[in-house]
Design an enzyme around this catalytic site. Structure first.
Site, PDB file in Angstrom:
ATOM      1  N   ASN A  56       1.743  13.728   4.725  1.00 26.95           N
ATOM      2  CA  ASN A  56       0.813  12.822   5.408  1.00 26.95           C
ATOM      3  C   ASN A  56       1.218  11.363   5.310  1.00 26.95           C
ATOM      4  O   ASN A  56       0.850  10.559   6.166  1.00 26.95           O
ATOM      5  CB  ASN A  56      -0.609  13.001   4.851  1.00 26.95           C
ATOM      6  N   CYS A  92      -3.430  11.009  10.313  1.00 27.39           N
ATOM      7  CA  CYS A  92      -2.433  11.939   9.764  1.00 27.39           C
ATOM      8  C   CYS A  92      -2.717  13.405  10.121  1.00 27.39           C
ATOM      9  O   CYS A  92      -1.801  14.159  10.470  1.00 27.39           O
ATOM     10  CB  CYS A  92      -2.339  11.781   8.256  1.00 27.39           C
ATOM     11  N   GLY A 126       0.816  -1.220   0.000  1.00 29.09           N
ATOM     12  CA  GLY A 126       0.000   0.000   0.000  1.00 29.09           C
ATOM     13  C   GLY A 126       0.847   1.266   0.000  1.00 29.09           C
ATOM     14  O   GLY A 126       2.078   1.211   0.139  1.00 29.09           O
ATOM     15  N   ARG A 141      -4.158 -10.373  -2.947  1.00 28.76           N
ATOM     16  CA  ARG A 141      -4.053  -9.648  -4.217  1.00 28.76           C
ATOM     17  C   ARG A 141      -2.606  -9.342  -4.598  1.00 28.76           C
ATOM     18  O   ARG A 141      -2.257  -9.259  -5.764  1.00 28.76           O
ATOM     19  CB  ARG A 141      -4.848  -8.330  -4.138  1.00 28.76           C
ATOM     20  N   VAL A 198       1.156   3.688   2.234  1.00 31.30           N
ATOM     21  CA  VAL A 198       1.894   3.904   3.487  1.00 31.30           C
ATOM     22  C   VAL A 198       2.926   2.797   3.698  1.00 31.30           C
ATOM     23  O   VAL A 198       4.067   3.064   4.093  1.00 31.30           O
ATOM     24  CB  VAL A 198       0.919   3.987   4.692  1.00 31.30           C
ATOM     25  N   ARG A 246      -7.306   2.972  18.225  1.00 30.91           N
ATOM     26  CA  ARG A 246      -6.787   4.275  18.695  1.00 30.91           C
ATOM     27  C   ARG A 246      -7.438   4.753  19.985  1.00 30.91           C
ATOM     28  O   ARG A 246      -6.780   5.345  20.833  1.00 30.91           O
ATOM     29  CB  ARG A 246      -6.971   5.347  17.613  1.00 30.91           C
ATOM     30  N   SER A 272      -3.341  11.642  -1.544  1.00 31.61           N
ATOM     31  CA  SER A 272      -2.579  10.452  -1.133  1.00 31.61           C
ATOM     32  C   SER A 272      -3.094   9.893   0.190  1.00 31.61           C
ATOM     33  O   SER A 272      -2.847   8.727   0.499  1.00 31.61           O
ATOM     34  CB  SER A 272      -1.078  10.765  -1.018  1.00 31.61           C
ATOM     35  N   HIS A 296      -0.628  17.217   3.708  1.00 29.81           N
ATOM     36  CA  HIS A 296      -1.834  17.873   4.214  1.00 29.81           C
ATOM     37  C   HIS A 296      -1.477  19.269   4.753  1.00 29.81           C
ATOM     38  O   HIS A 296      -0.431  19.441   5.390  1.00 29.81           O
ATOM     39  CB  HIS A 296      -2.447  17.077   5.365  1.00 29.81           C
ATOM     40  N   ARG A 338     -11.052  17.703   1.397  1.00 31.83           N
ATOM     41  CA  ARG A 338     -10.136  17.087   0.418  1.00 31.83           C
ATOM     42  C   ARG A 338      -9.876  18.102  -0.689  1.00 31.83           C
ATOM     43  O   ARG A 338     -10.824  18.729  -1.199  1.00 31.83           O
ATOM     44  CB  ARG A 338     -10.784  15.839  -0.181  1.00 31.83           C
TER      45      ARG A 338
HETATM   46  O1  3JN Z   1      -8.067  10.668   4.000  1.00 30.63           O
HETATM   47  C1  3JN Z   1      -7.045  11.007   4.589  1.00 30.63           C
HETATM   48  O2  3JN Z   1      -6.383  11.991   4.249  1.00 30.63           O
HETATM   49  C2  3JN Z   1      -6.613  10.239   5.770  1.00 30.63           C
HETATM   50  C3  3JN Z   1      -7.264   8.915   5.801  1.00 30.63           C
HETATM   51  C4  3JN Z   1      -7.138   8.090   6.818  1.00 30.63           C
HETATM   52  C5  3JN Z   1      -7.843   6.831   6.871  1.00 30.63           C
HETATM   53  C6  3JN Z   1      -8.421   6.292   5.719  1.00 30.63           C
HETATM   54  C7  3JN Z   1      -9.132   5.106   5.779  1.00 30.63           C
HETATM   55  C8  3JN Z   1      -9.286   4.440   6.967  1.00 30.63           C
HETATM   56  C9  3JN Z   1      -7.943   6.126   8.086  1.00 30.63           C
HETATM   57  C10 3JN Z   1      -7.256   6.649   9.287  1.00 30.63           C
HETATM   58  O3  3JN Z   1      -6.027   6.562   9.366  1.00 30.63           O
HETATM   59  O4  3JN Z   1      -7.914   7.169  10.180  1.00 30.63           O
HETATM   60  C11 3JN Z   1      -8.685   4.946   8.119  1.00 30.63           C
HETATM   61  C12 3JN Z   1      -8.920   4.207   9.394  1.00 30.63           C
HETATM   62  O5  3JN Z   1      -8.040   3.454   9.813  1.00 30.63           O
HETATM   63  O6  3JN Z   1      -9.999   4.382   9.958  1.00 30.63           O
END
Ligand code: 3JN
Length: 338
Positions: free
Chosen positions: A314, A127, A11, A38, A13, A98, A157, A241, A234
């Site tokens: 980010n 992020c 992915g 995949r 990240v 979290r 991203s 960001h 966005r």
């Molecule tokens: O959209 C962004 O700029 C940050 C996205 C973060 C994100 C996207 C999908 C699922 C997260 C996150 O890190 O909070 C998650 C998630 O784990 O809930």
């Protein structure tokens, strides 16, 4: 030395995590790359060697000390407890754990000591939260922040490789006079647009992304009295960001005092020279690990309020760098075995 596994290795990240482990010479005795079926059959290079991407399975964590995980929250909910039970410490980039009281939520510049409280899982914050708290913490220590009004300008991203591709494909079609591909990752077309929705809406009218900023900020800063008022947007930027932030403090605050405190703050760089048109930009923050602040100015009407602009990569500080820094804290705690 640690045995390391990267989960979600293919992915957006995960790829940056791997490059950072190399760049920072992370003390890895062995490394493995795990991803969904995949990606099976693909391979990745690390330290000049080629490694196959292995399928994520419950047995994959045997003998692993540290797991760096960047998967959807549902996958993390399933696999992170299995990895922890097998004896690894998981640094999880998803939102799955979290807000779990048993799971530390860590930004090493802010609350590094919480790492030691882990019970097998440490959460990496969202992020938008990470870059904001790096800037807020030193000011909170000096002036006590009571309220934060923040609007984000979030790069595509943040929605992964599909988000980047959607911006590129729509922009390319529009500039060449063709019909752009329909939105798929985003709720509306992102090219030449701004979308005031990131993640799903809640009954309150806030989005999940906005509530992450509210709740995670309080947990990381260890202060439930801080009020965060977020709007997450966005924008058609590829990476990094940006955030427009107004803070209200208990003690009066000045631009000069904030600058002085930020000048010695860890992981933060001031770029604030209006005469030379210098301020943080997503284009200059990308591929950097720090948080950049600028446009620092006093509230026109209140002596206890300050405005500033905050930008960070980010995928790096907002995700991979923060996770690798947490892993480095784990190594400091127990250099031989976690
Ligand atoms: O959209 C962004 O700029 C940050 C996205 C973060 C994100 C996207 C999908 C699922 C997260 C996150 O890190 O909070 C998650 C998630 O784990 O809930």
């Amino acid at each position: 030395m640690k045995s390391v596994a990267v989960v979600g290795a293919s992915g957006a990240v995960g790829q940056v995590m791997i490059r950072l482990l190399e760049e920072r010479n992370f003390p890895a005795s062995s490394i493995k790359f795990l991803a969904s079926e995949r990606s099976a059959g693909k391979s990745l290079t690390f330290g000049g060697k080629e490694y196959p991407i292995q399928p994520l399975s419950p047995g994959a964590f045997e003998g692993v000390d540290i797991v760096l995980s960047s998967t959807p929250a549902s996958i993390s909910r399933e696999y992170s407890p299995i990895a922890a039970k097998a004896g690894a410490v998981v640094v999880d980039n998803s939102s799955a754990f979290r807000m779990d009281p048993d799971v530390p939520l860590v930004v090493p510049e802010v609350n590094p000591h919480d790492v030691a409280k882990h019970k097998g899982i440490i959460a990496n914050p969202n992020c938008s939260t990470i870059q904001m708290v790096v800037a807020l913490k030193p000011l909170h220590d000096a002036f006590r922040i009571r309220r934060v009004i923040v609007s984000t300008y979030q790069a595509v991203s943040g929605a992964g490789q599909k988000g980047i591709h959607e911006l590129q494909a729509q922009t390319a079609a529009l500039v060449s006079g063709n019909t752009p591909p329909a939105p798929s990752k985003f709720a509306h077309s992102i090219a030449f647009n701004c979308i005031p929705q990131i993640d799903d809406f809640l009954p309150s009218g806030y989005t999940k992304e906005e509530m992450k900023m509210v709740n995670e900020t309080r947990k990381i800063m260890g202060d439930d009295s801080i009020d965060v008022c977020p709007t997450c947007v966005r924008v058609p930027v590829a990476n990094s960001h940006s955030e427009s932030i107004l803070i209200e403090t208990e003690k009066p605050i000045t631009v000069e005092a904030a600058r002085e405190i930020w000048a010695s703050a860890p992981g933060l760089i001031i770029v604030d020279d209006n005469a030379n048109k210098l301020y943080p930009l997503p284009s200059s923050a990308s591929n950097r690990d720090e948080v950049f602040v600028g446009r620092i100015r006093q509230d026109l009407h209140r002596p206890n309020a300050l405005l500033f602009w905050c930008v960070s990569d980010n995928l790096r500080k907002g995700a991979a760098t923060n996770a690798v820094q947490i892993a480095e804290e784990l190594v400091k705690l127990a250099p031989a075995s976690v």
